[in-house]
Design a protein around this motif. Structure first.
Motif, PDB file in Angstrom:
ATOM      1  N   LEU A 236       0.837  -1.204   0.000  1.00 40.39           N
ATOM      2  CA  LEU A 236       0.000   0.000   0.000  1.00 40.39           C
ATOM      3  C   LEU A 236       0.869   1.250   0.000  1.00 40.39           C
ATOM      4  O   LEU A 236       1.965   1.258   0.569  1.00 40.39           O
ATOM      5  CB  LEU A 236      -0.879   0.031   1.255  1.00 40.39           C
ATOM      6  N   SER A 237       0.347   2.311  -0.561  1.00 47.07           N
ATOM      7  CA  SER A 237       1.104   3.567  -0.581  1.00 47.07           C
ATOM      8  C   SER A 237       1.125   4.178   0.820  1.00 47.07           C
ATOM      9  O   SER A 237       0.267   3.888   1.651  1.00 47.07           O
ATOM     10  CB  SER A 237       0.460   4.549  -1.552  1.00 47.07           C
ATOM     11  N   HIS A 238       2.106   5.011   1.030  1.00 44.47           N
ATOM     12  CA  HIS A 238       2.248   5.680   2.318  1.00 44.47           C
ATOM     13  C   HIS A 238       0.986   6.485   2.646  1.00 44.47           C
ATOM     14  O   HIS A 238       0.490   6.457   3.771  1.00 44.47           O
ATOM     15  CB  HIS A 238       3.473   6.605   2.283  1.00 44.47           C
ATOM     16  N   GLU A 239       0.483   7.182   1.621  1.00 42.35           N
ATOM     17  CA  GLU A 239      -0.709   8.024   1.822  1.00 42.35           C
ATOM     18  C   GLU A 239      -1.882   7.170   2.288  1.00 42.35           C
ATOM     19  O   GLU A 239      -2.637   7.542   3.178  1.00 42.35           O
ATOM     20  CB  GLU A 239      -1.106   8.757   0.533  1.00 42.35           C
ATOM     21  N   LYS A 240      -1.974   5.993   1.641  1.00 37.83           N
ATOM     22  CA  LYS A 240      -3.095   5.114   1.963  1.00 37.83           C
ATOM     23  C   LYS A 240      -3.016   4.661   3.442  1.00 37.83           C
ATOM     24  O   LYS A 240      -4.021   4.664   4.149  1.00 37.83           O
ATOM     25  CB  LYS A 240      -3.052   3.891   1.025  1.00 37.83           C
ATOM     26  N   ILE A 241      -1.795   4.320   3.833  1.00 32.89           N
ATOM     27  CA  ILE A 241      -1.616   3.851   5.209  1.00 32.89           C
ATOM     28  C   ILE A 241      -1.950   4.975   6.204  1.00 32.89           C
ATOM     29  O   ILE A 241      -2.685   4.784   7.175  1.00 32.89           O
ATOM     30  CB  ILE A 241      -0.159   3.373   5.448  1.00 32.89           C
ATOM     31  N   THR A 242      -1.424   6.165   5.900  1.00 29.49           N
ATOM     32  CA  THR A 242      -1.670   7.296   6.789  1.00 29.49           C
ATOM     33  C   THR A 242      -3.157   7.606   6.891  1.00 29.49           C
ATOM     34  O   THR A 242      -3.703   7.804   7.983  1.00 29.49           O
ATOM     35  CB  THR A 242      -0.927   8.543   6.284  1.00 29.49           C
TER      36      THR A 242
ATOM     37  N   LYS B 178      -3.020   9.611  17.292  1.00 35.74           N
ATOM     38  CA  LYS B 178      -2.361   8.891  16.194  1.00 35.74           C
ATOM     39  C   LYS B 178      -0.914   9.347  16.145  1.00 35.74           C
ATOM     40  O   LYS B 178      -0.633  10.520  15.954  1.00 35.74           O
ATOM     41  CB  LYS B 178      -3.047   9.214  14.878  1.00 35.74           C
ATOM     42  N   LEU B 179      -0.017   8.396  16.364  1.00 40.08           N
ATOM     43  CA  LEU B 179       1.405   8.695  16.136  1.00 40.08           C
ATOM     44  C   LEU B 179       1.715   8.220  14.724  1.00 40.08           C
ATOM     45  O   LEU B 179       0.809   7.878  13.969  1.00 40.08           O
ATOM     46  CB  LEU B 179       2.275   8.005  17.170  1.00 40.08           C
ATOM     47  N   SER B 180       2.989   8.147  14.344  1.00 41.26           N
ATOM     48  CA  SER B 180       3.281   7.861  12.935  1.00 41.26           C
ATOM     49  C   SER B 180       2.621   6.573  12.442  1.00 41.26           C
ATOM     50  O   SER B 180       1.902   6.580  11.454  1.00 41.26           O
ATOM     51  CB  SER B 180       4.785   7.832  12.718  1.00 41.26           C
ATOM     52  N   ILE B 181       2.829   5.450  13.132  1.00 42.59           N
ATOM     53  CA  ILE B 181       2.210   4.217  12.643  1.00 42.59           C
ATOM     54  C   ILE B 181       1.437   3.509  13.756  1.00 42.59           C
ATOM     55  O   ILE B 181       1.196   2.316  13.703  1.00 42.59           O
ATOM     56  CB  ILE B 181       3.260   3.254  12.031  1.00 42.59           C
TER      57      ILE B 181
END
Lengths: 751, 112
Positions: free
Chosen positions: A641-647, A674-677
């Motif tokens: 998945l793209s980074h944007e999608k995950i975020t 929400k932290l980074s991941i």
């Protein structure tokens, strides 16, 4: 008469010079001796003086002349035999004497030695060979003896040697001084006579033991006659046949040490007394948690005798610097509360804990009563304020009804009078609201809705609403906004209230000029200031400004129609946000009110939130839990998945969690971050037994969401929970615990 | 008979307005002041027949105004009525000692 026996003396100044007194009436013998000494090639040089008889010799010795050695004929005109040696010895006990005897009188020589002569020589054929050697030998022996006595006398301890019948045969200077006698007077006396001034031996004398077992013994002796403390060591001496012959006594003056020891004992006793009599319980616990000491007050608090406590496990957690409260039984009767403080200490050279316990039962009771009183008063104020509102509403309604002409036409005068009434009823309503607000803030009942907000937006909103009243007062509001401000976390309604209040005050206290609202930031905070060109505030009034019900006669007149609570409320709100509020003012020129709000990153906000939760929980004796939700196998997921999608998915998850948390009105800290991941959920007042339920509910919602988005096969979420205080007591430890549990969470349900 | 002149002093304009309205309707002349210091000046100029004022006044408080009035030969005959929002009547009793003729506690019934 003096004869220099060598003319070479100048050249041989490094030779040792030996002064010899020859006591001899026979001229031939004198010449002989003179010749022998003059011819000597030994590394000594002799000077020789003569005395013809004993009286002359005694006179020369008494005249303070120094001789190294005496050569003594035993057949003098005025003295004969051994007696001659004794006479000389009386004059000078230390000088070496070599006796010269006739061939037929060897026996006299031997008895001379027994009486203190060092050696004897037979006149005649022996003399030339032996004389110098005998002199040198005698000198060497004397030196040896001297060295030994010097050493003996140099010893500061009291040393003497006694035979088996207590008779002193030798003693050193220190001993003689200690008994205030001359050395020669000491020798031959019994030690108990001279030292202890008694007729029989001193009962504690270790010599008595030595006499029995023939072994060394040491004792401390304190004889009042002597007046000093002595540490006496007695070592037995044996003769050549191995028979017990006496002993060497060594006595050391330990008076100073004993005094110190006594002082130490006294100090220890008084210190012990202080600790024992202390009203506070004192307990020493070693690093294994075992009680080493407990004073009387501690006995009472724990309802056990010290001897029952010592050696047992203490049973309470001891942490240095901590203060905790313990339930105790006071004097074996009623239950009570003790406050325990722990500090590090030493006990018998080991690290230990010192626990100080204070009975705070009464204080606690008083505190509880006070709390109850304050609570009742607060309830009373709330009730009264609410009760006031009802009639007030009716009054307000009635006046409005007449004013609006609904009850018939009214003239201008009636309108004016009712207008005044309406204005004052409104003022009363505001006052009641302020009192209620303040009451809530004061008791922490006000719910804070912390969200990331834009402070500039709040300023613009307030500008919109306050623009009209400002215009009506003939004032302009100027804005100076820093557009680079980060969003920060605050309750927008509350901060709006603060800012409105400040602008309102500025309008009220400014006759002409303008009002400026400015925003700015520093590293840690955003800052909002409201400046006016009004009366300003007197220096002496500034400190009172933020107090309850404090209204200042600004410009000499009270015309504000305020409640005196506005700034107190603003102050409270800002402080609850972790910010500060202050004023700078010059009387007559205007004032600037400034408040700050802390800038927290999400992570900072999370930590603050957890810390708030911990504080709240420990204060109320409740619990607080943390749920941590992360994406498993994040590395692999990034390929799918793209980074944007995950975020954006995490953002959705956060929103979903927020919507699914029951918002509890009294608890400001239920929150989602929400932290980074990762996404964190902080749950107030939620113990270990409830956390799984909440977690299961949230997990179900998230499963549904992922299925709905067709992400169920791609994203796997792992959960970790931790509860304060069960799992950990600091925010780092709680987060760590939650992460650890995530790592061992079962990985089954997803493919 | 000439209209009686009543002076009212209060730092709350609304109270001043309403009180003066009522007194005027009752046929009195009304003069007004908003602080204690001003009161004495106006009293000297206007010589009112009666003065009523709040115990708590800006610049000079009610008790001081009472004292000054009673020490002033030209003013001491003027009756003084005190208003007070303090239900604590001690303060008002004290004021009476200093020359007030009566006091009324706020909020008051106009009939009083």
């Amino acid at each position: 008469m003096e004869i220099q026996t060598s003319g070479k003396s100048q050249a041989l100044t490094d030779k040792k010079l030996v002064k010899v007194l020859l006591v001899e009436d026979d001229v031939i013998d004198r010449k002989l001796v003179e010749r022998i000494l003059a011819k000597s090639s030994k590394p000594v040089e002799f000077t020789l003086e003569f005395a013809e008889n004993l009286s002359a010799a005694i006179e020369q010795l008494s005249n303070n002349k120094r001789y190294d050695i005496i050569l003594l004929d035993l057949m003098l005109p005025d003295s004969y035999g051994v007696e001659t040696v004794q006479r000389v010895r009386e004059i000078n006990p230390h000088i070496p004497i070599v006796v010269l005897t006739g061939l037929d009188d060897e026996q006299a020589g031997l008895s001379a030695i027994e009486n203190g002569a060092t050696d004897y020589l037979i006149k005649g054929q022996e003399l030339p060979n032996m004389l110098v050697r005998a002199i040198l030998y005698a000198l060497a022996r004397k030196k040896e003896t001297e060295d030994w006595s010097k050493t003996f006398d140099a010893i500061s301890d009291l040393v003497f040697i006694q035979d088996k019948d207590f008779t002193i045969t030798k003693a050193n200077k220190a001993f003689a001084e200690a008994v205030k006698s001359k050395l020669e007077d000491v020798v031959g006396k019994k030690c108990y006579e001279i030292f202890h001034k008694r007729d029989i031996s001193w009962p504690q004398c270790p010599f008595e033991k030595s006499r029995v077992d023939k072994k060394p013994h040491t004792e401390e002796i304190n004889d009042p006659h002597v007046g000093i403390y002595l540490l006496v060591t007695v070592s037995p001496v044996f003769d050549d046949d191995g028979e017990f012959a006496g002993s060497v006594h060594i006595a050391r003056d330990i008076t100073e040490r004993k005094k110190l020891e006594e002082q130490l004992q006294i100090n220890k006793a008084s210190f012990y007394n202080i600790v024992e009599k202390s009203a506070d319980g004192v307990v020493v616990v070693d690093k294994e948690g075992i009680v080493q000491f407990a004073n009387h007050a501690a006995e009472n608090l724990f309802n056990h005798k010290a001897e029952d406590l010592i050696g047992e496990m203490f049973g309470f957690p001891v942490v240095a610097g901590e203060v905790m409260e313990l339930d105790v039984i006071r004097n074996g009767k009623e239950p009570g509360i003790a406050e325990m403080r722990v500090v590090e200490t030493q006990w018998e050279d080991q690290g230990a804990w010192l626990a100080l316990l204070r009975d705070i039962t009464e204080r606690k009771g008083a505190e509880e009563k006070l709390k109850e009183t304050i609570r009742m008063k607060s309830d009373f104020i709330s009730t009264v304020s609410h009760e006031l509102r009802t009639p007030l509403t009716a009054i307000k309604g009635g006046i409005a009804l007449v004013l609006d002409g609904l009850a018939g036409d009214i003239n201008e005068e009636q309108k004016e009078v009712l207008g005044i009434s309406k204005k004052n009823v409104d003022r009363l309503a505001r006052l009641i609201n302020d009192v209620l607000d303040f009451q809530k803030l004061d008791f922490g009942k006000m719910k804070f809705n912390l969200e990331a907000n834009d402070i500039n937006q709040i300023v613009k909103d307030v500008y919109e609403t306050m623009g009209t009243p400002a215009k009506a007062a003939g004032l302009d509001i100027l804005l100076e906004l820093d557009t680079s401000l980060p969003r920060c976390s605050f309750d927008s309604d509350m901060i709006t209230q603060v800012l409105t209040n400040l602008v309102n005050n500025a309008i009220k206290f400014t006759e002409e000029g303008n009002i400026a609202i400015k925003t700015s930031k520093t590293e840690d905070v955003v800052q909002v200031s409201v400046s006016d060109t009004g009366y300003g505030i007197r220096k002496e009034d500034i400190s009172k400004l933020f107090n309850n019900f404090e209204q200042l006669g600004r410009g000499g007149e009270r015309k504000t129609g305020g409640t005196g609570l506005g700034l107190a409320i603003s102050n409270e709100i800002v402080e609850r946000h972790g910010g500060m509020i202050w004023v700078e003012s010059e009387h007559g020129k205007g004032s600037t009110f400034t408040f700050t709000l802390p800038i927290y990153g999400t992570e900072g906000l999370l930590k603050k939130s957890i810390n708030d939760g911990i504080r709240e929980a420990s204060k109320n004796d409740t619990k607080m839990s943390l749920i941590l939700i992360s994406i498993a196998d994040f590395d692999k997921l990034q390929q799918k998945l793209s980074h944007e999608k995950i975020t954006s998915t995490l953002q959705d998850i956060k929103a979903l969690l927020q919507n699914n948390l029951r918002r509890k009105p009294h608890r400001a800290i239920d929150a989602v971050f929400k932290l980074s991941i990762e996404v964190f959920v902080v749950l107030a007042n939620c113990g270990k037994e409830n956390t799984p339920k909440v977690r299961a509910r949230l997990e179900q919602k998230l499963d549904d969401y992922l299925a709905d988005k067709n992400l169920a096969d791609k994203i796997r979420l792992v959960f970790g929970c931790a509860t304060y205080p069960d799992d950990a007591s600091t925010n780092e430890d709680l987060i760590m615990k939650a992460r650890k549990l995530q790592a061992i969470a079962p990985v089954a349900s997803f493919v | 008979m000439a209209k009686k002149k009543i002076m009212i002093v209060d730092d709350e304009p609304d109270i001043l307005r309403l009180t003066s309205l009522r007194l005027k309707k009752l046929g009195y002349d009304v003069i007004m002041a908003v602080n204690g210091k001003e009161t004495l000046d106006i009293m000297r100029d206007e010589k009112p027949d009666l003065v009523q004022f709040d115990l708590i006044l800006p610049v000079m408080n009610g008790i001081d105004v009472c004292k000054k009035t009673k020490y002033d030969e030209k003013l001491k005959h003027i009756p003084i009525i005190l208003f007070t929002a303090h239900t604590d009547s001690m303060t008002a009793e004290r004021a009476k000692k200093f020359g007030a003729d009566d006091y009324i506690t706020k909020p008051f019934d106009s009939e009083k």
